[in-house]
Structure formats: structure tokens, C-alpha cells
Write an enzyme that holds these catalytic residues in place. Structure first.
Site, short mmCIF file in Angstrom:
data_model
loop_
_atom_site.label_atom_id
_atom_site.label_comp_id
_atom_site.label_asym_id
_atom_site.label_seq_id
_atom_site.Cartn_x
_atom_site.Cartn_y
_atom_site.Cartn_z
N ASP A 1 0.87 -1.31 0.02
CA ASP A 1 -0.03 0.02 -0.05
C ASP A 1 1.03 1.31 0.08
O ASP A 1 1.51 1.56 1.07
CB ASP A 1 -0.92 -0.06 1.26
CG ASP A 1 -2.01 0.98 1.24
OD1 ASP A 1 -1.88 2.09 0.68
OD2 ASP A 1 -3.20 0.78 1.78
N HIS B 1 -2.82 -0.16 -2.60
CA HIS B 1 -4.08 0.54 -2.08
C HIS B 1 -5.10 0.36 -3.11
O HIS B 1 -4.97 0.48 -4.43
CB HIS B 1 -3.69 1.99 -1.96
CG HIS B 1 -4.73 2.72 -1.12
ND1 HIS B 1 -4.81 2.72 0.14
CD2 HIS B 1 -5.84 3.46 -1.65
CE1 HIS B 1 -5.87 3.30 0.71
NE2 HIS B 1 -6.44 4.05 -0.44
#
Length: 236
Positions: free
Chosen positions: A174, A205
């Protein structure tokens, strides 16, 4: 296909809109779908429609209504992505939790002419993932799920207040929630009796977005299957 309804704020001083997707027949429970920074856009509405197809009443409140009602942005368009980051900078998540609590109350009392639904879960993405964590800590929601929630590592002091089940999906690559933040989340929550954490190696993400460039099909299906099983257990 869902419809739009109005929900009174928790203090009854205003109202905001929500996309509502109802199943055929009596809902087995309700799920609040908490938006990303892109508003209640087609992807969020598709999430709601999917839950309705599984027998849930699904409700996505417009949480940016204080800034600008009806925001719908596409994260794959650079100008709209930057616009979304601008709204994120203006947004007060404390207001978001109050609006989610108002949504819980509206669902339980009956929304859009529907009968009230007692069991209410929440699932959120990005900003909504953070709000799912905050909702678990600050409201009586029956179960919550957060996907790639941002800034949770800065709110671990609230973990003691989580009384009902919470699941968090954490992609290890992420770019908005780095390794140190992920490590802090694990250190703060791994031993919590109400919290389940799942890591997704190498995913970034937004991997569970319904549409667009961010989606990873295998990762999204795995995470969504875990979410469906979690709600089936805890909203029964």
C-alpha cells in the site's frame, strides 16, 4: 438498481442523501458501504447492489455533503484524483462517524419507507476503511470491515473501545499506508479479541475497487469472500 433517500443528521440539524439498495424480500441484515474519497460513485453503488443481491439492505451515505453534496469522481482520471485528495484534506472524519451513526439509527428505525433492520454492519474503503475502524470504536455497529484504511495507526488508542467484531484488509504494498504504519497496526491489534487482520502480499491500495485500474481480481475476490463470510457470521 437502488434509489436515493434522505437521512437526518444525528443532531437533527440537517440531512444528507444516501444510496439505498434493497434486496428482494426481507433483508437478512443491513450493511453500510462507506465511500472512498471519490464519493458515492458508480463503484460504491455497485458495491451496494452486490450486497443487495446477497440479501442485505445496503446503504451508502454521502459523507462529503458538508463540503459538496453529490461528489462522484473517477480515481483513474488524474484531475479527479487530485480533486479527491483536496476534499480529503478538508474532511473531518469525526463528522463522518456521526453521519454513520445517524445512518445506523435510520436503518434500525426504517429508511425510505422500509421496515427497520436491527442488525447493521459497515464496510469501508480507503478513507472509508479508517471510518469503519472509527465506527467500530465509537458506535454500536454489529460488525465492521475496513479495506486499506488510512491513518488507523494514528488511532490505535481507541482500540480498547472496540466491542464488536472488526476485520481489516491490509495490502502489504500500500503506497498510502507504509510498512511502519502496517507494523504499528499489527502490533496494536493482533492480540485484540474482536479484531481480525488479513495481509495481502504485494497488493496496493485500492485492490478491491469494483472497477478501474486499481483492481486486482484475485485479491479482490479473496478479500470479498472473507468479508461475506464475516458478515454472514456476525450479522446473523
Amino acid at each position: 438498481m437502488g434509489s436515493t433517500h434522505s437521512i437526518a443528521t444525528f443532531d437533527n440539524e440537517g440531512s444528507f442523501s444516501a444510496y439505498v439498495a434493497a434486496p428482494e424480500g426481507t433483508p437478512k441484515a443491513a450493511i453500510i458501504v462507506i465511500q472512498e474519497i471519490f464519493g458515492v460513485n458508480p463503484g460504491i453503488r455497485q458495491k451496494c447492489d452486490g450486497w443487495a443481491a446477497q440479501g442485505y439492505l445496503a446503504v451508502a451515505p454521502d459523507l462529503f455533503w458538508r463540503i459538496k453534496p453529490g461528489i462522484e469522481l473517477d480515481p483513474d482520471v488524474e484531475a479527479e484524483l487530485q480533486e479527491a485528495f483536496g476534499y480529503f484534506g478538508q474532511y473531518d472524519p469525526d463528522d463522518g462517524v456521526k453521519d454513520i451513526e445517524a445512518t445506523i439509527r435510520a436503518i434500525r428505525s426504517g429508511i425510505g419507507g422500509l421496515d427497520g433492520v436491527a442488525k447493521v454492519g459497515a464496510v469501508g474503503y480507503c478513507l472509508g476503511g479508517r471510518l469503519a475502524y472509527m465506527t467500530a470504536a465509537r458506535t454500536d455497529v454489529d460488525a465492521s470491515v475496513g479495506y486499506y484504511g488510512v491513518m488507523i495507526d494514528q488511532m490505535l488508542s481507541e482500540a480498547h473501545a472496540i466491542a464488536n467484531p472488526l476485520m481489516l484488509h491490509i495490502p502489504t504494498a500500500d503506497h498510502l499506508v507504509g510498512p511502519e504504519a502496517q507494523a504499528a497496526i499489527h502490533a496494536g491489534l493482533d492480540d485484540h479479541p474482536k479484531v481480525t487482520l488479513h495481509d495481502y502480499e504485494g497488493l496496493d491500495h485500492g485492490f478491491a475497487a469494483e472497477m478501474g485500474n486499481r483492481r486486482d481480481e484475485a485479491g479482490a475476490q479473496l478479500a470479498d469472500s472473507r468479508t461475506a463470510a464475516f458478515f454472514a457470521e456476525h450479522l446473523a
